[in-house]
Design an enzyme around this catalytic site. Structure first.
Site: not given
Lengths: 408, 270
Positions: B49, B60
């Site tokens: 990824e 995040d």
């Protein structure tokens, strides 16, 4: 004519069921937050038709905020500029000193209805943070306010006000350390504490239903202006002027007038050092469409879709995006967007203070500054209403610093 | 058949759980990212990824935010990330690569241009964190046309009704977000994950991978037990960050072994 009216009716009825204003708006957030937004939307759609909710809201606005705010004929400013009659909508006289409280009152009522005991907010200049801390204090809610660490330094007075009100101010040190980063951090907090936390967004941006509900709470500004114009001049004004950062004071004034198409709407963005320099915060004048903070709108971004740093002397306008409804009003041509520079805004700050004895916030000073360009284009018997969205006490340090004066 | 499908079918046949490391592309620089990708495969990665840096990564945690900021400071753009995949493909035809990022860089490039560039470079799937299923059809249509899978997130807060809608649009695999919060958080409740995955299994046959909050052998093993694979992001990004401070590229790639080997062993133990 009838098709014209139909088009107008559409203007006021937006957004659509999925929160879109034309191609703008929508709901662009991580999956974790989707259910919370659906819940908020469901609650809001319920209270929208609940007269008990709105009487409580109106009562708070009357007795706690001090509404209606006056519509004041600025006679000397009118003479000075030699154009249309200038009226000021005095949101600066609200409790906490700006229009921001209209929205936090409404959202705190929503939070209570939803049983949330903790509220969070993002703030730039600190006005929305103060307005949130204020309603949290009044309702006994736990309150945390995210603020870019740059802004914490620039707005020490408001930081202390929030602390006195019992809120915790959390400096955000990521990214550009300003309002947009504070909003990112608030979204992260919300995703983590979504079960017990209500996020009070301070402007008409963010994921659906925020742009709609913040607008509805702020529309009191425009509704009062309509009835005050009827009382004082016996008709609708010819033009409305408001500064545009995220756009909540502008849409609050504009929205009830959207169908009155003979009333011109002017949104004034922060031109910073001048739009041509690139150092500004004018996404409607010089940005392009993109997706940030949950909605599609005009943004200040580079060719690769990265959000760029903005610049304005006014911390409250220092934001790279703008509410989706304002973006849509640009594309439909219903509103006209212009910009004034830091320097022009500062002159207007001084002018209004000296000529009318009213010290405007630097944000609102942008709207006042645009009158110098607008007045010569209008007739003397016309009427323009300027939204004086906040008072300038919080900016005295900034202005003194520009003057080279060190205050204790 | 897409690379993702082939890989998951092969994993299933071998009863092997996928180990999926996450790197932010361009952190510390693009050349190192390429080496890290190959090294990750050598250390037992089944898919990779690749994070696309964005200025405002609101889903995040601090570790991935910092990596994104470093990559942007290096001038890394979405087209560079796609080119990184193209370079990776010159010597690895098999390992699926999933891009993970936010919508705005893709909007800026244009959906059609992004889709054709991604497929030409050998990108297999795309996760757009801030694009929920309701807003996804426009992008998904162009990705479908070039056989790039649009992978959706499912969260602990996802209602059964939303789960159904997501499953109907899902391609390639489903990515279950293991906790309420941001990447790199540390309050993982593995029994809750197990219950939610069981609900998803009853709705679809897609492989289920789990990410957010998996940082060591113990969490990998617990999650691996009930899923088809685990994504390890912040733990890897953190060790890359620590070692890349003043270290040579060789040392940076060597940091993967100590992080990945225990995870691989834990998953293979199942």
């Amino acid at each position: 004519m009838s098709s014209h009216r139909q088009a107008d009716a559409r203007l006021e009825s937006f957004p659509d069921a999925r929160g879109h204003f034309g191609r703008y708006g929508g709901r662009f957030v991580a999956e974790t937050l989707m259910h919370a937004l659906e819940e908020l939307e469901a609650t809001y759609l319920q209270v929208r038709d609940d007269s008990a909710f709105w009487s409580e809201f109106d009562r708070d606005l009357a007795h706690y905020v001090g509404r209606p705010s006056p519509l004041y004929f600025a006679e000397r400013l009118t003479q000075e500029l030699g154009g249309p009659k200038i009226y000021l909508k005095r949101e600066d006289l609200n409790h906490t000193g700006a229009h921001k409280i209209n929205n936090t009152i409404g959202q705190a009522l929503l939070a209570s209805r939803m049983g949330k005991r903790r509220v969070i907010a993002e703030t730039g200049a600190g006005q929305h943070g103060v307005a949130t801390a204020t309603v949290a204090a009044r309702l006994g809610l736990e309150c945390q306010v995210y603020m870019g660490s740059e802004d914490v330094e620039r707005q020490a007075l408001n930081v202390y006000r929030m602390k006195l009100l019992g809120a915790q101010v959390i400096p955000v040190r990521s990214g550009s350390r300003t309002l947009k980063d504070a909003m990112n951090e608030a979204l992260r907090d919300w995703a983590t504490n979504v079960d017990d936390t209500y996020y009070i967004i301070g402007t008409v941006a963010g994921p659906h239903p925020y742009p709609m509900l913040v607008r509805d709470f702020q529309s009191i500004i425009g509704r009062e202006t309509q009835s005050q114009c009827q009382e004082q001049i016996g008709r609708m004004p010819d033009a409305l002027v408001a500064c545009v950062g995220g756009g909540s004071n502008a849409i609050g004034l504009f929205h009830p007038f959207l169908n009155h198409t003979d009333v011109a709407l002017y949104g004034v963005e922060a031109g910073g050092d001048g739009v041509a320099t690139g150092r500004h915060a004018a996404p409607l004048c010089a940005g392009r469409s993109g997706v940030l903070h949950g909605n599609r709108t005009y943004l200040m971004e580079d060719d690769d879709g990265q959000i760029v740093e903005t610049h304005s002397v006014s911390a409250g306008l220092d934001y790279p995006g703008v509410g989706p409804e304002l973006a849509w009003l640009k594309d439909t041509g219903r509103a006209t967007y212009v910009s004034v520079t830091d320097e022009e805004a500062l002159s207007a700050f001084r002018d209004l203070t000296r000529i009318e004895g009213i010290m405007p916030a630097l944000e609102s000073s942008h709207a006042v500054a645009y009158l110098r360009q607008l007045a010569p284009q209008m007739e003397r018997d016309q009427v323009v209403v300027v939204n004086l969205s906040g008072r300038g006490d919080k900016d005295i340090h900034t202005v003194a610093k520009i003057d080279g004066i060190a205050l204790a | 058949m897409s690379r993702l499908k082939v890989r998951f079918a092969a994993l299933k046949a071998r009863r092997r759980r996928a180990l999926i490391p996450f790197f932010t592309a361009g952190d510390p620089d693009l050349a190192t990212s390429l080496k890290l990708m190959h090294e990750a495969v050598a250390q037992g990665a089944d898919l990779i990824e690749l994070g696309v840096p964005f200025s405002d990564p609101s889903a995040d945690g601090p570790v991935v935010q910092a990596a994104s900021e470093r990559a942007l400071a290096n001038g890394v753009r979405l087209c560079d990330v796609i080119d990184l995949v193209r370079q990776f493909r010159t010597s690895d035809e098999d390992t699926p690569v999933v891009l993970m990022g936010y919508l705005n860089p893709i909007e800026a490039m244009g959906y059609a241009e992004f889709a054709s560039a991604a497929t030409a470079a050998g990108v297999d799937a795309v996760i757009v964190v801030d694009l929920p299923v309701e807003e996804a059809p426009d992008l998904q249509q162009v990705l479908d046309a070039v056989d790039v899978d649009m992978v959706f997130l499912v969260a602990p807060t996802t209602t059964p009704k939303r789960m159904q809608a997501i499953v109907e649009h899902a391609r390639g695999c489903l990515y279950y977000v293991s906790l309420k919060g941001v990447t790199g958080a540390s309050h993982l409740d593995t029994s809750d994950v197990e219950r939610r995955l069981a609900a998803l299994r009853s709705l679809c046959d897609l492989p289920l991978v789990v990410g957010f909050g998996i940082r060591d052998a113990a969490t990998a093993e617990a999650i691996g037990r009930c899923s088809d694979g685990v994504v390890v992001g912040s733990a890897i990004v953190q060790s890359v960050a620590e070692l890349s401070q003043g270290a040579s590229n060789l040392q940076v790639t060597q940091c993967l072994g100590p992080v990945m080997a225990p995870l691989r062993a834990a998953l293979d133990h199942l």
